[in-house]
Design a protein around this motif. Structure first.
Motif, PDB file in Angstrom:
ATOM      1  N   GLY A 126       0.777  -1.230   0.000  1.00 38.37           N
ATOM      2  CA  GLY A 126       0.000   0.000   0.000  1.00 38.37           C
ATOM      3  C   GLY A 126       0.809   1.281   0.000  1.00 38.37           C
ATOM      4  N   PRO A 127       1.790   1.441   0.909  1.00 39.58           N
ATOM      5  CA  PRO A 127       2.530   2.707   0.981  1.00 39.58           C
ATOM      6  C   PRO A 127       3.245   3.089  -0.308  1.00 39.58           C
ATOM      7  N   ARG A 128       3.773   2.121  -1.018  1.00 35.35           N
ATOM      8  CA  ARG A 128       4.553   2.480  -2.205  1.00 35.35           C
ATOM      9  C   ARG A 128       3.677   2.876  -3.390  1.00 35.35           C
ATOM     10  N   PHE A 129       2.381   2.551  -3.322  1.00 34.21           N
ATOM     11  CA  PHE A 129       1.485   2.908  -4.411  1.00 34.21           C
ATOM     12  C   PHE A 129       0.726   4.199  -4.150  1.00 34.21           C
ATOM     13  N   GLU A 130       0.883   4.775  -2.966  1.00 37.29           N
ATOM     14  CA  GLU A 130       0.080   5.935  -2.585  1.00 37.29           C
ATOM     15  C   GLU A 130       0.215   7.098  -3.557  1.00 37.29           C
ATOM     16  N   SER A 131       1.407   7.293  -4.100  1.00 44.46           N
ATOM     17  CA  SER A 131       1.647   8.466  -4.946  1.00 44.46           C
ATOM     18  C   SER A 131       1.675   8.145  -6.436  1.00 44.46           C
ATOM     19  N   LYS A 132       1.382   6.896  -6.808  1.00 43.24           N
ATOM     20  CA  LYS A 132       1.474   6.507  -8.211  1.00 43.24           C
ATOM     21  C   LYS A 132       0.294   7.039  -9.017  1.00 43.24           C
ATOM     22  N   ARG A 133       0.609   7.638 -10.160  1.00 45.75           N
ATOM     23  CA  ARG A 133      -0.423   8.133 -11.063  1.00 45.75           C
ATOM     24  C   ARG A 133      -0.626   7.189 -12.244  1.00 45.75           C
ATOM     25  N   TYR A 134       0.138   6.127 -12.281  1.00 46.48           N
ATOM     26  CA  TYR A 134       0.060   5.177 -13.378  1.00 46.48           C
ATOM     27  C   TYR A 134       0.109   3.770 -12.798  1.00 46.48           C
ATOM     28  N   GLU A 135      -0.267   2.802 -13.609  1.00 47.39           N
ATOM     29  CA  GLU A 135      -0.294   1.429 -13.131  1.00 47.39           C
ATOM     30  C   GLU A 135       1.118   0.856 -13.052  1.00 47.39           C
ATOM     31  N   CYS A 136       1.382   0.154 -11.959  1.00 46.04           N
ATOM     32  CA  CYS A 136       2.645  -0.547 -11.762  1.00 46.04           C
ATOM     33  C   CYS A 136       2.334  -1.986 -11.370  1.00 46.04           C
ATOM     34  N   PHE A 137       3.092  -2.906 -11.913  1.00 45.73           N
ATOM     35  CA  PHE A 137       2.896  -4.321 -11.618  1.00 45.73           C
ATOM     36  C   PHE A 137       4.125  -4.884 -10.920  1.00 45.73           C
ATOM     37  N   PHE A 138       3.891  -5.513  -9.778  1.00 50.54           N
ATOM     38  CA  PHE A 138       4.947  -6.178  -9.026  1.00 50.54           C
ATOM     39  C   PHE A 138       4.630  -7.664  -8.922  1.00 50.54           C
ATOM     40  N   VAL A 139       5.668  -8.452  -8.735  1.00 48.76           N
ATOM     41  CA  VAL A 139       5.465  -9.862  -8.433  1.00 48.76           C
ATOM     42  C   VAL A 139       6.263 -10.201  -7.177  1.00 48.76           C
ATOM     43  N   LEU A 140       5.621 -10.885  -6.248  1.00 49.04           N
ATOM     44  CA  LEU A 140       6.274 -11.431  -5.063  1.00 49.04           C
ATOM     45  C   LEU A 140       6.596 -12.889  -5.348  1.00 49.04           C
ATOM     46  N   LEU A 141       7.848 -13.254  -5.207  1.00 51.72           N
ATOM     47  CA  LEU A 141       8.297 -14.618  -5.471  1.00 51.72           C
ATOM     48  C   LEU A 141       8.558 -15.307  -4.137  1.00 51.72           C
ATOM     49  N   LEU A 142       7.880 -16.422  -3.907  1.00 54.03           N
ATOM     50  CA  LEU A 142       7.868 -17.068  -2.596  1.00 54.03           C
ATOM     51  C   LEU A 142       8.366 -18.503  -2.672  1.00 54.03           C
ATOM     52  N   ASN A 143       8.835 -19.009  -1.518  1.00 55.01           N
ATOM     53  CA  ASN A 143       9.201 -20.419  -1.454  1.00 55.01           C
ATOM     54  C   ASN A 143       7.997 -21.244  -0.999  1.00 55.01           C
ATOM     55  N   GLY A 144       8.216 -22.503  -0.694  1.00 61.04           N
ATOM     56  CA  GLY A 144       7.112 -23.382  -0.336  1.00 61.04           C
ATOM     57  C   GLY A 144       6.423 -23.033   0.962  1.00 61.04           C
ATOM     58  N   GLN A 145       7.080 -22.220   1.810  1.00 60.49           N
ATOM     59  CA  GLN A 145       6.488 -21.780   3.077  1.00 60.49           C
ATOM     60  C   GLN A 145       5.930 -20.356   2.980  1.00 60.49           C
ATOM     61  N   ASN A 146       5.760 -19.888   1.756  1.00 64.11           N
ATOM     62  CA  ASN A 146       5.271 -18.530   1.488  1.00 64.11           C
ATOM     63  C   ASN A 146       6.209 -17.455   2.029  1.00 64.11           C
ATOM     64  N   GLN A 147       7.483 -17.796   2.165  1.00 67.90           N
ATOM     65  CA  GLN A 147       8.482 -16.819   2.581  1.00 67.90           C
ATOM     66  C   GLN A 147       9.013 -16.093   1.351  1.00 67.90           C
ATOM     67  N   LEU A 148       9.286 -14.815   1.529  1.00 65.98           N
ATOM     68  CA  LEU A 148       9.689 -13.974   0.402  1.00 65.98           C
ATOM     69  C   LEU A 148      11.108 -14.296  -0.048  1.00 65.98           C
ATOM     70  N   LEU A 149      11.236 -14.649  -1.310  1.00 65.53           N
ATOM     71  CA  LEU A 149      12.546 -14.845  -1.923  1.00 65.53           C
ATOM     72  C   LEU A 149      13.012 -13.578  -2.628  1.00 65.53           C
ATOM     73  N   ALA A 150      12.086 -12.932  -3.318  1.00 68.02           N
ATOM     74  CA  ALA A 150      12.425 -11.716  -4.063  1.00 68.02           C
ATOM     75  C   ALA A 150      11.142 -11.023  -4.481  1.00 68.02           C
ATOM     76  N   GLU A 151      11.273  -9.765  -4.801  1.00 66.64           N
ATOM     77  CA  GLU A 151      10.161  -9.028  -5.404  1.00 66.64           C
ATOM     78  C   GLU A 151      10.707  -8.284  -6.607  1.00 66.64           C
ATOM     79  N   ARG A 152       9.916  -8.216  -7.636  1.00 67.84           N
ATOM     80  CA  ARG A 152      10.353  -7.584  -8.874  1.00 67.84           C
ATOM     81  C   ARG A 152       9.258  -6.670  -9.400  1.00 67.84           C
ATOM     82  N   ILE A 153       9.667  -5.543  -9.955  1.00 70.36           N
ATOM     83  CA  ILE A 153       8.721  -4.718 -10.689  1.00 70.36           C
ATOM     84  C   ILE A 153       8.705  -5.243 -12.118  1.00 70.36           C
ATOM     85  N   VAL A 154       7.524  -5.559 -12.599  1.00 69.25           N
ATOM     86  CA  VAL A 154       7.382  -6.222 -13.891  1.00 69.25           C
ATOM     87  C   VAL A 154       7.079  -5.232 -15.000  1.00 69.25           C
TER      88      VAL A 154
END
Length: 242
Positions: A126-154
């Motif tokens: 939420g905080p990082r999108f507060e000031s966006k005037r255009y659409e941005c797409f991110f992907v959260l990449l997770l392991n089998g325990q839903n732990q964050l491995l990486a995030e990327r702006i697509v």
């Protein structure tokens, strides 16, 4: 107690170096801490110098008055800041960099070790999108325990449309050996209800993830203070029952 700039009343001052030392923003910060400074005083430290007839704090207060406070300043593009008298490229870049540092601190402090619900993902992004005037797409990449491995702006798009590259999401997932992923994007209009294009993208992502044996957990659309989750609406089904 922190001095309020809520009214952003503009007062003309001499150059800050001519002020009594106890009233100078930098010295005040060193003596009492950054939290003791008003928004205008903090901006004065970033801007460092003013221009003819105005101190750095004058510039800061006038800018805050014009843009509606720090949230408004965050939403301003560099070109808009440059249109303000007395602010050049260096000062505009310093302002945007300082605001971005603050946002990144908040994001990193709030980053959970794992994501268990759409609400957690929405709160994180939420905080990082507060000031966006255009659409941005991110992907959260997770392991089998839903732990964050990486995030990327697509992808980043124009104010009303953005194109997701499904292939890139799959490639990023394979690079980090992710087991599952969540896609997040915003609707600048503030309405998180999915469009037909969002539906098609979700179907394409599900088809591609099935081929690669990846678990597509959710596609979350962020609006203004709310969000839409495809998984919560049972529009994404996989072997985990989500």
């Amino acid at each position: 107690m922190e001095k309020s700039d809520s009214q952003y009343v503009v007062q003309k001052h001499r150059a800050i170096k001519e002020w009594p030392e106890a009233e100078r923003p930098r010295e005040k910060l060193l003596r009492s801490g950054a939290e003791a400074l008003s928004d205008g005083e903090l901006l004065a430290i970033i801007l460092r110098i003013g221009n003819i007839g105005r101190s750095a704090e004058d510039l800061g207060r006038e800018l805050l008055a014009q843009c509606g406070g720090l949230p408004g300043l965050d939403r301003m593009h560099v070109e808009e800041i440059l249109s303000f008298p007395g602010l050049g490229i260096a000062k505009a870049a310093q302002l945007k960099a300082a605001i971005e540092i603050g946002k990144r601190v908040r994001i990193q402090e709030s980053r959970p070790h794992s994501f268990e619900s759409s609400a957690e993902v929405a709160a994180y992004f939420g905080p990082r999108f507060e000031s966006k005037r255009y659409e941005c797409f991110f992907v959260l990449l997770l392991n089998g325990q839903n732990q964050l491995l990486a995030e990327r702006i697509v992808a980043e798009g124009i104010p009303t449309q953005a194109t997701i590259y499904v292939r890139r999401i799959m490639e990023e997932a394979l690079k980090v050996s992710a087991s599952s992923f969540v896609v997040v994007h915003n609707h600048p209009s503030g309405n998180p209800q999915p469009s037909s294009a969002d539906d098609e993208t979700t179907k394409d992502l599900k088809s591609a993830s099935d081929v690669l044996n990846l678990v597509f957990l959710d596609h979350i659309i962020l609006g203004k203070g709310n969000y839409y989750s495809y998984a919560d609406h049972k529009q994404i089904l996989n072997d985990k029952g989500q």
